[in-house]
Scaffold this motif. Sequence first.
Motif, PDB file in Angstrom:
ATOM      1  N   PHE A  69       0.835  -1.204   0.000  1.00  0.00           N
ATOM      2  CA  PHE A  69       0.000   0.000   0.000  1.00  0.00           C
ATOM      3  C   PHE A  69       0.870   1.255   0.000  1.00  0.00           C
ATOM      4  CE2 PHE A  69      -2.271   3.383   2.335  1.00  0.00           C
ATOM      5  CZ  PHE A  69      -3.231   3.661   1.358  1.00  0.00           C
ATOM      6  N   GLU A  70       1.877   1.292   0.864  1.00  0.00           N
ATOM      7  CA  GLU A  70       2.730   2.477   0.957  1.00  0.00           C
ATOM      8  C   GLU A  70       3.449   2.760  -0.359  1.00  0.00           C
ATOM      9  OE1 GLU A  70       5.427   2.090   4.257  1.00  0.00           O
ATOM     10  OE2 GLU A  70       3.813   2.080   5.736  1.00  0.00           O
ATOM     11  N   GLU A  71       3.934   1.716  -1.021  1.00  0.00           N
ATOM     12  CA  GLU A  71       4.757   1.900  -2.215  1.00  0.00           C
ATOM     13  C   GLU A  71       3.969   2.092  -3.502  1.00  0.00           C
ATOM     14  OE1 GLU A  71       7.835  -1.021  -2.574  1.00  0.00           O
ATOM     15  OE2 GLU A  71       8.729  -0.458  -0.659  1.00  0.00           O
ATOM     16  N   VAL A  72       2.869   1.375  -3.675  1.00  0.00           N
ATOM     17  CA  VAL A  72       2.153   1.457  -4.953  1.00  0.00           C
ATOM     18  C   VAL A  72       0.682   1.830  -4.819  1.00  0.00           C
ATOM     19  CG1 VAL A  72       3.741  -0.090  -6.156  1.00  0.00           C
ATOM     20  CG2 VAL A  72       1.712  -1.039  -5.068  1.00  0.00           C
ATOM     21  N   GLY A  73       0.183   2.000  -3.581  1.00  0.00           N
ATOM     22  CA  GLY A  73      -1.201   2.420  -3.393  1.00  0.00           C
ATOM     23  C   GLY A  73      -2.227   1.321  -3.559  1.00  0.00           C
ATOM     24  N   LEU A  74      -1.789   0.087  -3.625  1.00  0.00           N
ATOM     25  CA  LEU A  74      -2.709  -1.036  -3.752  1.00  0.00           C
ATOM     26  C   LEU A  74      -3.032  -1.546  -2.353  1.00  0.00           C
ATOM     27  CD1 LEU A  74      -2.694  -3.527  -6.516  1.00  0.00           C
ATOM     28  CD2 LEU A  74      -2.955  -4.429  -4.219  1.00  0.00           C
ATOM     29  N   MET A  75      -4.304  -1.441  -1.964  1.00  0.00           N
ATOM     30  CA  MET A  75      -4.735  -1.828  -0.618  1.00  0.00           C
ATOM     31  C   MET A  75      -5.325  -3.230  -0.651  1.00  0.00           C
ATOM     32  SD  MET A  75      -5.150  -1.495   2.559  1.00  0.00           S
ATOM     33  CE  MET A  75      -4.893   0.171   3.109  1.00  0.00           C
ATOM     34  N   MET A  76      -4.594  -4.182  -0.098  1.00  0.00           N
ATOM     35  CA  MET A  76      -5.063  -5.567  -0.032  1.00  0.00           C
ATOM     36  C   MET A  76      -5.779  -5.743   1.299  1.00  0.00           C
ATOM     37  SD  MET A  76      -1.738  -7.453  -1.623  1.00  0.00           S
ATOM     38  CE  MET A  76      -2.548  -9.028  -1.717  1.00  0.00           C
ATOM     39  N   ALA A  77      -7.052  -5.396   1.310  1.00  0.00           N
ATOM     40  CA  ALA A  77      -7.845  -5.458   2.543  1.00  0.00           C
ATOM     41  C   ALA A  77      -9.288  -5.795   2.187  1.00  0.00           C
ATOM     42  CB  ALA A  77      -7.773  -4.124   3.278  1.00  0.00           C
ATOM     43  N   SER A  78     -10.027  -6.182   3.235  1.00  0.00           N
ATOM     44  CA  SER A  78     -11.437  -6.531   3.073  1.00  0.00           C
ATOM     45  C   SER A  78     -12.310  -5.636   3.937  1.00  0.00           C
ATOM     46  CB  SER A  78     -11.683  -7.986   3.503  1.00  0.00           C
ATOM     47  OG  SER A  78     -10.949  -8.866   2.714  1.00  0.00           O
ATOM     48  N   ARG A  79     -13.518  -5.416   3.461  1.00  0.00           N
ATOM     49  CA  ARG A  79     -14.523  -4.700   4.247  1.00  0.00           C
ATOM     50  C   ARG A  79     -15.243  -5.711   5.140  1.00  0.00           C
ATOM     51  NH1 ARG A  79     -13.949   0.250   2.708  1.00  0.00           N
ATOM     52  NH2 ARG A  79     -13.575   0.786   0.547  1.00  0.00           N
ATOM     53  N   ASN A  80     -16.094  -5.222   6.043  1.00  0.00           N
ATOM     54  CA  ASN A  80     -16.831  -6.095   6.964  1.00  0.00           C
ATOM     55  C   ASN A  80     -17.658  -7.167   6.265  1.00  0.00           C
ATOM     56  OD1 ASN A  80     -15.893  -5.173   9.378  1.00  0.00           O
ATOM     57  ND2 ASN A  80     -17.599  -3.776   9.736  1.00  0.00           N
ATOM     58  N   ASP A  81     -18.168  -6.848   5.093  1.00  0.00           N
ATOM     59  CA  ASP A  81     -18.997  -7.816   4.367  1.00  0.00           C
ATOM     60  C   ASP A  81     -18.166  -8.847   3.597  1.00  0.00           C
ATOM     61  OD1 ASP A  81     -17.990  -6.374   2.225  1.00  0.00           O
ATOM     62  OD2 ASP A  81     -19.948  -5.644   1.540  1.00  0.00           O
ATOM     63  N   GLY A  82     -16.819  -8.758   3.718  1.00  0.00           N
ATOM     64  CA  GLY A  82     -15.924  -9.701   3.054  1.00  0.00           C
ATOM     65  C   GLY A  82     -15.463  -9.258   1.678  1.00  0.00           C
ATOM     66  N   SER A  83     -16.039  -8.168   1.174  1.00  0.00           N
ATOM     67  CA  SER A  83     -15.634  -7.694  -0.154  1.00  0.00           C
ATOM     68  C   SER A  83     -14.234  -7.076  -0.098  1.00  0.00           C
ATOM     69  CB  SER A  83     -16.644  -6.669  -0.689  1.00  0.00           C
ATOM     70  OG  SER A  83     -16.649  -5.507   0.118  1.00  0.00           O
ATOM     71  N   ILE A  84     -13.504  -7.233  -1.177  1.00  0.00           N
ATOM     72  CA  ILE A  84     -12.156  -6.693  -1.292  1.00  0.00           C
ATOM     73  C   ILE A  84     -12.254  -5.190  -1.539  1.00  0.00           C
ATOM     74  CG2 ILE A  84     -10.026  -6.760  -2.677  1.00  0.00           C
ATOM     75  CD1 ILE A  84     -10.474  -9.233  -0.938  1.00  0.00           C
ATOM     76  N   VAL A  85     -11.402  -4.436  -0.889  1.00  0.00           N
ATOM     77  CA  VAL A  85     -11.384  -2.980  -1.067  1.00  0.00           C
ATOM     78  C   VAL A  85     -11.035  -2.645  -2.510  1.00  0.00           C
ATOM     79  CG1 VAL A  85     -10.164  -0.859  -0.429  1.00  0.00           C
ATOM     80  CG2 VAL A  85     -10.804  -2.504   1.332  1.00  0.00           C
ATOM     81  N   SER A  86     -11.815  -1.773  -3.082  1.00  0.00           N
ATOM     82  CA  SER A  86     -11.569  -1.275  -4.423  1.00  0.00           C
ATOM     83  C   SER A  86     -11.655   0.250  -4.344  1.00  0.00           C
ATOM     84  CB  SER A  86     -12.616  -1.829  -5.384  1.00  0.00           C
ATOM     85  OG  SER A  86     -12.382  -1.346  -6.674  1.00  0.00           O
ATOM     86  N   ILE A  87     -10.579   0.897  -4.620  1.00  0.00           N
ATOM     87  CA  ILE A  87     -10.502   2.360  -4.530  1.00  0.00           C
ATOM     88  C   ILE A  87     -10.828   2.911  -5.913  1.00  0.00           C
ATOM     89  CG2 ILE A  87      -9.022   4.312  -3.942  1.00  0.00           C
ATOM     90  CD1 ILE A  87      -7.328   2.260  -2.275  1.00  0.00           C
TER      91      ILE A  87
END
Length: 177
Positions: free
Chosen positions: A96-114
């Motif tokens: 995330f720090e280097e390329v801005g890609l956030m590998m995380a999930s929201r409460n509903d299990g969906s992958i974060v998409s910015i």
Amino acid sequence: MIVEPRDAATIILVRNRMDSKSEGIEVLMVLRNSKSDFVPGSHVFPGGGLENEDCSPEMESLCSGMDRQGAAHILGDLSAVERALGMWVAGIRETFEEVGLMMASRNDGSIVSITTDEEVQRFREYRRALREGAFTFYDLLMEENLTLPVRRLHYFSRWITPELSPIRYDTRFFIAE
């Protein structure tokens, strides 16, 4: 004098080619700054050094799909079990720090998409604050109510920078789609 290597993690990110005319995969790499102290001007996978926060019990509580014991079992070569899961966290944080890609999930299990302009600006501000030390990765995850889907990262390999190098890393490599 032999420099003790610093624990680090990196993620090899792959995806199916976006070009439908040919088969294969694409691999994400970044070009290091030519003024960098470590491998200047080289293409590398996003990653970096393990931080204490990466290994904290609070951060472990935000990881889904694995705990410290499971991570230590997979690595098998880490002397401190409490640092094992931190390797996965460090890889995600550094990506995330280097390329801005956030590998995380929201409460509903969906992958974060910015995707929206507002999200792009908000997460850009998070990256700036992280680089400046005004905000922590844990703070970001709590603020956005996110968890880290560490199960999506597959341990690949361990490389240690040669003893002759003035800057050394003991790096765990992960691969993820």
